[in-house]
Design an enzyme around this catalytic site. Structure first.
Site, PDB file in Angstrom:
ATOM      1  N   SER A 153       0.847  -1.196   0.000  1.00 25.57           N
ATOM      2  CA  SER A 153       0.000   0.000   0.000  1.00 25.57           C
ATOM      3  C   SER A 153       0.878   1.239   0.000  1.00 25.57           C
ATOM      4  O   SER A 153       2.034   1.202   0.460  1.00 25.57           O
ATOM      5  CB  SER A 153      -0.876   0.006   1.255  1.00 25.57           C
ATOM      6  OG  SER A 153      -1.513   1.255   1.432  1.00 25.57           O
ATOM      7  N   TYR A 179       0.006  -0.134  10.596  1.00 26.41           N
ATOM      8  CA  TYR A 179      -0.369  -0.568   9.247  1.00 26.41           C
ATOM      9  C   TYR A 179       0.747  -0.253   8.256  1.00 26.41           C
ATOM     10  O   TYR A 179       1.137  -1.104   7.447  1.00 26.41           O
ATOM     11  CB  TYR A 179      -1.664   0.122   8.814  1.00 26.41           C
ATOM     12  CG  TYR A 179      -2.140  -0.282   7.443  1.00 26.41           C
ATOM     13  CD1 TYR A 179      -2.530  -1.592   7.170  1.00 26.41           C
ATOM     14  CD2 TYR A 179      -2.195   0.647   6.405  1.00 26.41           C
ATOM     15  CE1 TYR A 179      -2.969  -1.964   5.907  1.00 26.41           C
ATOM     16  CE2 TYR A 179      -2.639   0.281   5.139  1.00 26.41           C
ATOM     17  CZ  TYR A 179      -3.020  -1.025   4.899  1.00 26.41           C
ATOM     18  OH  TYR A 179      -3.451  -1.393   3.637  1.00 26.41           O
TER      19      TYR A 179
END
Length: 309
Positions: A153, A179
């Site tokens: 990501s 994350y």
């Protein structure tokens, strides 16, 4: 044909014949996982959807069979946060595996830990997928030409892997830093796995799928996320992708002839990403492609999982 932001997974594999190829897509019953599985199945591959919720997996498989006409769509139970589950899935696999798409994940979730004390996002997004690829390594080698795809990501730009405190045992937990760290780990895995496994015909790459509204964001305040990303990009509006567009880069790295022989790279919008420029949330961070960090993470991961390769 050139591929880019608007390209769909189906367009990437238009004219590609995957008959005889076998693929595993983790998290294949939701979001871009469904569209990744759909495109691979439509091209003729035998696809196994690896999911925690097998009932949802069976529903998805039935839909994909009806949509593609490909009856070789299977469902396997896999909980990436549970190493016993990972071992069971890999141990039950028989025969070669040509494509492994490490697609599943959790995003910006509240602090949670596995029974081992591992921070849940790192445990799921990195440790689980690492163990899965390691467990399936004999099957990948047996394919005589395999591809492993790590769905990362742009959030990797939020944090490198903080080796001194990976699991937030000391520092205050921040869901986005956790994350981001796990997504950086996905890229570093691709760098080191490709270095180690390319000699066996296994090529490994990572990617950013783009901004897609899916169930992955169930823990996220979307409005706050949009504001933070826009601020980081000088106020520029976020361009959202459809799930079909979001799966395109995964599918390209998994099966497109245009990615033949490519390894250890990070892609976005169906092309290799440019280096990140300070003050932006685009491109790839130098620390995510750092060979020394990739090697260090590999060793730390092996030690954490108590496995040898």
């Amino acid at each position: 044909m050139s591929f880019g932001f608007e390209t769909t997974a189906a367009e990437v594999l238009d004219g590609v014949d995957l008959t005889g190829k076998r693929a595993v897509v983790t998290g294949g019953a939701s979001g871009i996982g469904i569209e990744t599985a759909r495109a691979l199945a439509a091209a003729g591959a035998e696809v196994t959807i690896a999911v925690r919720n097998t009932e949802a997996g069976e529903r998805t498989a039935a839909d994909l069979v009806a949509d593609t006409g490909n009856k070789q769509i299977h469902v396997g139970r896999l909980d990436l946060a549970d190493q016993d589950s990972v071992r069971a899935f890999a141990g039950a696999w028989e025969g070669p595996l040509h494509i492994l798409v490490n697609n599943a994940g959790v995003m910006a979730s509240p602090l949670a830990r596995t029974p081992q004390g591992w921070e849940m996002q790192f445990a799921t997004n990195h440790l689980g997928h690492f163990a899965l690829a390691a467990g399936l390594l004999p099957a990948l080698r047996a394919a005589n030409g395999a591809r492993v795809v790590a769905v990362s990501s742009s959030a990797h730009l939020r944090s490198p892997v903080v080796f001194d405190d990976i699991h937030f045992d000391v520092r205050e937990y921040d869901p986005w830093l956790a994350y981001g760290q796990s997504k950086t780990a996905n890229v570093l895995f691709a760098v080191e796995a490709d270095r180690r496994w390319s000699g066996d015909g296994i090529r490994v790459n990572a990617l950013h799928p783009g901004g897609i509204r899916t169930n992955l964001q169930r823990h996220v305040d979307i409005d706050a996320l949009v504001r933070s990303v826009q601020e980081a990009n000088g106020g520029k509006e976020i361009a959202w992708k459809t799930p079909q567009q979001g799966a395109a880069t995964s599918v390209l790295l998994a099966a497109s002839p245009t990615a033949e022989g490519v390894g250890g790279r990070y892609y976005d919008d169906c092309n290799e990403a440019a280096p990140n420029q300070p003050g932006t949330r685009t491109g790839v961070a130098a620390y995510a492609l750092d060979p020394s960090a990739a090697s260090r993470l590999w060793d730390v991961t092996l030690d954490t999982l108590h496995i040898t390769l």
